[in-house]
Design a protein around this motif. Structure first.
Motif, PDB file in Angstrom:
ATOM      1  N   GLN A  60       9.578  -0.303  46.166  1.00  0.00           N
ATOM      2  CA  GLN A  60       8.959  -0.106  47.475  1.00  0.00           C
ATOM      3  C   GLN A  60       9.436   1.208  48.083  1.00  0.00           C
ATOM      4  O   GLN A  60      10.596   1.582  47.929  1.00  0.00           O
ATOM      5  CB  GLN A  60       9.341  -1.242  48.423  1.00  0.00           C
ATOM      6  CG  GLN A  60       9.008  -2.620  47.923  1.00  0.00           C
ATOM      7  CD  GLN A  60       7.518  -2.865  47.892  1.00  0.00           C
ATOM      8  OE1 GLN A  60       6.817  -2.528  48.822  1.00  0.00           O
ATOM      9  NE2 GLN A  60       7.030  -3.434  46.804  1.00  0.00           N
ATOM     10  N   CYS A 105       0.726   4.629  43.630  1.00  0.00           N
ATOM     11  CA  CYS A 105       1.162   3.796  44.751  1.00  0.00           C
ATOM     12  C   CYS A 105       0.076   2.787  45.084  1.00  0.00           C
ATOM     13  O   CYS A 105      -1.111   3.120  45.105  1.00  0.00           O
ATOM     14  CB  CYS A 105       1.459   4.661  45.970  1.00  0.00           C
ATOM     15  SG  CYS A 105       2.760   5.874  45.686  1.00  0.00           S
ATOM     16  N   ALA A 157       3.805   1.481  41.529  1.00  0.00           N
ATOM     17  CA  ALA A 157       3.537   0.596  40.404  1.00  0.00           C
ATOM     18  C   ALA A 157       3.901   1.226  39.067  1.00  0.00           C
ATOM     19  O   ALA A 157       4.337   0.529  38.149  1.00  0.00           O
ATOM     20  CB  ALA A 157       2.067   0.192  40.400  1.00  0.00           C
ATOM     21  N   LYS A 158       3.712   2.545  38.956  1.00  0.00           N
ATOM     22  CA  LYS A 158       4.013   3.235  37.699  1.00  0.00           C
ATOM     23  C   LYS A 158       3.959   4.726  37.924  1.00  0.00           C
ATOM     24  O   LYS A 158       3.570   5.198  38.991  1.00  0.00           O
ATOM     25  CB  LYS A 158       3.027   2.824  36.597  1.00  0.00           C
ATOM     26  CG  LYS A 158       1.595   3.278  36.847  1.00  0.00           C
ATOM     27  CD  LYS A 158       0.698   2.886  35.682  1.00  0.00           C
ATOM     28  CE  LYS A 158      -0.693   3.484  35.843  1.00  0.00           C
ATOM     29  NZ  LYS A 158      -1.499   3.285  34.652  1.00  0.00           N
ATOM     30  N   VAL A 171      10.363   0.730  37.863  1.00  0.00           N
ATOM     31  CA  VAL A 171       9.189   0.404  38.667  1.00  0.00           C
ATOM     32  C   VAL A 171       8.836  -1.051  38.418  1.00  0.00           C
ATOM     33  O   VAL A 171       9.119  -1.568  37.340  1.00  0.00           O
ATOM     34  CB  VAL A 171       7.984   1.323  38.324  1.00  0.00           C
ATOM     35  CG1 VAL A 171       8.233   2.732  38.782  1.00  0.00           C
ATOM     36  CG2 VAL A 171       7.639   1.289  36.856  1.00  0.00           C
ATOM     37  N   PRO A 172       8.259  -1.744  39.344  1.00  0.00           N
ATOM     38  CA  PRO A 172       7.833  -1.245  40.650  1.00  0.00           C
ATOM     39  C   PRO A 172       8.996  -1.158  41.632  1.00  0.00           C
ATOM     40  O   PRO A 172      10.014  -1.816  41.476  1.00  0.00           O
ATOM     41  CB  PRO A 172       6.822  -2.297  41.104  1.00  0.00           C
ATOM     42  CG  PRO A 172       7.274  -3.554  40.448  1.00  0.00           C
ATOM     43  CD  PRO A 172       7.880  -3.135  39.126  1.00  0.00           C
ATOM     44  N   THR A 192       3.924   0.146  47.273  1.00  0.00           N
ATOM     45  CA  THR A 192       4.624  -0.186  46.043  1.00  0.00           C
ATOM     46  C   THR A 192       4.295   0.869  45.003  1.00  0.00           C
ATOM     47  O   THR A 192       3.114   1.135  44.741  1.00  0.00           O
ATOM     48  CB  THR A 192       4.194  -1.569  45.514  1.00  0.00           C
ATOM     49  OG1 THR A 192       4.498  -2.552  46.509  1.00  0.00           O
ATOM     50  CG2 THR A 192       4.899  -1.914  44.216  1.00  0.00           C
TER      51      THR A 192
END
Length: 91
Positions: free
Chosen positions: A32, A57, A43-44, A29-30, A41
């Protein structure tokens, strides 16, 4: 992979935590992806208090938590996506 994630686990909650740890360690991560036609995106990954693994997201300033099993993965998938599939298999 399931055996690796669930080694020394005594109940389902501990197994979910094992998969969360593997995803946190291995999922790149990140990245798309698209959720309901909207580009976001990831993110985690996170673990909720009710033992649900979620993807956090982001789009602009907005954040949305989506269960990892409901998250559409992009093509090609990010490194470590095989852990999502292993979790899906276990569930």
């Amino acid at each position: 992979m399931v055996a690796e994630a669930t080694v020394d686990c005594y109940n389902d909650s501990e197994c979910v935590t094992g998969f969360y740890t593997m995803l946190e360690d291995h999922l790149a991560v990140p990245f798309q992806t698209s959720v309901l036609g909207v580009d976001v995106t990831v993110a985690k990954v996170d673990l909720t208090t009710d033992d649900t693994i979620v993807a956090v997201c982001r789009r602009g300033w907005s954040l949305q938590r989506i269960p990892i099993l409901d998250l559409p993965l992009p093509t090609p998938p990010p490194d470590g996506a095989e852990w999502v599939e292993a979790y899906r298999h276990w569930v």
